[in-house]
Scaffold this motif. Structure first.
Motif, mmCIF file in Angstrom:
data_model
loop_
_atom_site.group_PDB
_atom_site.id
_atom_site.type_symbol
_atom_site.label_atom_id
_atom_site.label_comp_id
_atom_site.label_asym_id
_atom_site.label_seq_id
_atom_site.Cartn_x
_atom_site.Cartn_y
_atom_site.Cartn_z
ATOM 1 N N GLY A 1 -6.052 2.758 7.433
ATOM 2 C CA GLY A 1 -7.280 2.183 6.898
ATOM 3 C C GLY A 1 -7.400 2.381 5.400
ATOM 4 N N ALA A 2 -6.965 3.537 4.908
ATOM 5 C CA ALA A 2 -7.021 3.795 3.465
ATOM 6 C C ALA A 2 -6.102 2.867 2.689
ATOM 7 N N ARG B 1 5.969 -4.796 -6.179
ATOM 8 C CA ARG B 1 5.301 -4.421 -4.931
ATOM 9 C C ARG B 1 5.631 -2.982 -4.545
ATOM 10 N N LEU B 2 6.861 -2.543 -4.826
ATOM 11 C CA LEU B 2 7.244 -1.159 -4.543
ATOM 12 C C LEU B 2 6.450 -0.193 -5.411
ATOM 13 N N LEU C 1 3.803 2.643 -4.069
ATOM 14 C CA LEU C 1 3.971 4.065 -4.336
ATOM 15 C C LEU C 1 2.760 4.643 -5.053
ATOM 16 N N ARG C 2 2.272 3.951 -6.054
ATOM 17 C CA ARG C 2 1.126 4.475 -6.805
ATOM 18 C C ARG C 2 -0.121 4.548 -5.920
ATOM 19 N N GLU C 3 -0.424 3.461 -5.237
ATOM 20 C CA GLU C 3 -1.637 3.439 -4.422
ATOM 21 C C GLU C 3 -1.481 4.293 -3.161
ATOM 22 N N GLY C 4 -0.276 4.269 -2.567
ATOM 23 C CA GLY C 4 -0.050 5.085 -1.381
ATOM 24 C C GLY C 4 -0.180 6.564 -1.678
ATOM 25 N N TYR C 5 0.288 6.964 -2.853
ATOM 26 C CA TYR C 5 0.158 8.367 -3.240
ATOM 27 C C TYR C 5 -1.314 8.734 -3.434
#
Length: 373
Positions: free
Chosen positions: A65-66, A174-175, A179-183
């Motif tokens: 969800g995040a 996209r990678l 990575l930035r947002e997922g972190y």
């Protein structure tokens, strides 16, 4: 040679040299949380509640969800199940012990073609066939199809095709965004709790390293992966993971195999040890008991087991993953194939460990000591 590096400010650099005159295998212990971060993202995409992961399903749902719909689409594109695209960890080759932010910065600075080569090299049946891969990255549709013809049979070609048909610059963009947002959204909130556990486990492994040969160190850390003498490897990286427990997440880049291995967590004194629980969960299935019986006779590779059990390749792989996580089998490289063999010592140890747990004395309650009043 085994190297151990830790993040700046946590512990001074330690180097343990285990190189023997005839030992070509180089093993590096890298506690960088970047490996666990990638394992975390991969878990969020591939999580199956029936697979026995030790991260709660509710946490995975919150993480999904995040991320939201768009980032989850990027995650499915970039790190698909059976896609073998996690070789991007090769960007850490000269940055052992790096924080996640440094890993992301290095990905951001790398040329798009280099990133795609790292991501896709492990998809090839022969990882040395890089000329075909380089021709396909940003190349013609014919070059892409030529590469797909050389992909390993265990790899799902569909996500590989989707990646190759996109402009490399778009894949990189996209990678980096993922990575930035997922972190920020998923991993950073957990880092204060998780990263010290990774550091502690890597430090404990490094202390044991001085008494072990490199191949023994790999087997000990991974709980059963054995590097055969004919394995075409230039080195091995051992990196701890919290999120992918109890499984190893295995990837490779440029002749280096990376084992993102599960750390051991401590159970409360009145709870059974996690490794004991894994054994009895693994044994509680008819098919897996049949597998162990077959392996008691001889080593077998996955396709042999699947045929003997009359199950699909994917089903056999699922069962073997559970048996590996319980340390009931070893995986041995023999040429181009990986053979499985039984670890009868683990069965004996688990029986003794289980008996010791259920018969352990406990502290009596006040009522038991003095009686009810």
């Amino acid at each position: 040679m085994v190297y151990f590096n830790v993040d700046k400010g946590l512990q001074a650099l330690k180097v343990v040299d285990l190189t023997a005159p005839r030992q070509a295998l180089r093993v590096r212990i890298d506690p960088s949380p970047a490996y666990d971060f990638l394992a975390c993202l991969y878990l969020v995409e591939t999580f199956d509640p029936g697979f026995g992961y030790e991260v709660p399903a509710a946490w995975v749902e919150r993480a999904r969800g995040a991320l939201g719909r768009d980032l989850r689409a990027d995650l499915a594109l970039l790190f698909p199940p059976r896609g073998r695209t996690l070789g991007v960890v090769g960007i850490l080759e000269a940055a052992a012990g790096a924080p996640v932010e440094v890993f992301i910065d290095r990905v951001t600075a790398a040329p798009a073609g280099v990133l795609l080569e790292l991501m896709l090299a492990q998809t090839l049946a022969d990882p040395r066939d890089l000329s075909r891969l380089r021709a396909a990255v940003g190349g013609s549709r014919a070059a892409v199809e030529a590469l797909l013809a050389a992909v390993h049979p265990d790899v799902d070609r569909r996500p590989v095709r989707r990646l190759l048909l996109l402009p490399p610059a778009e894949v990189k963009a996209r990678l980096v965004r993922l990575l930035r947002e997922g972190y920020a959204r998923v991993y950073a909130p957990e880092a204060p709790t998780v990263v010290p556990l990774l550091m502690r486990d890597a430090a404990a492994l490094a202390r044991r390293a001085a008494a072990l040969a490199p191949t023994e160190l790999v087997e000990r850390a991974t709980g059963g992966f054995v590097i055969g003498p004919d394995a075409a490897l230039e080195g091995v990286v051992l990196a701890p993971t919290y999120f992918f427990r109890p499984y190893n997440l295995v990837t490779a880049y440029r002749g280096v195999r990376v084992f993102i291995y599960p750390i051991e967590t401590r159970a409360a004194p009145d709870l059974p040890p996690p490794d004991l629980v894994r054994v009895y969960k693994a044994l509680g299935d008819e098919t897996r008991l049949r597998i162990l019986r077959l392996l008691a006779q001889r080593e077998m590779y996955l396709q042999e087991l699947a045929r003997a059990l009359n199950v699909s390749h994917v089903t056999a792989l699922h069962h073997m993953a559970l048996l590996r996580a319980a340390h009931l089998v070893q995986v041995v490289d023999r040429g181009a194939l990986k053979y499985y063999r039984l670890r009868p010592d683990r069965l004996r140890d688990a029986a003794e460990q289980g008996l010791a747990f259920v018969t352990a004395s406990r502290t009596p309650s006040v009522t038991e000591l003095y009686g009810a009043r």
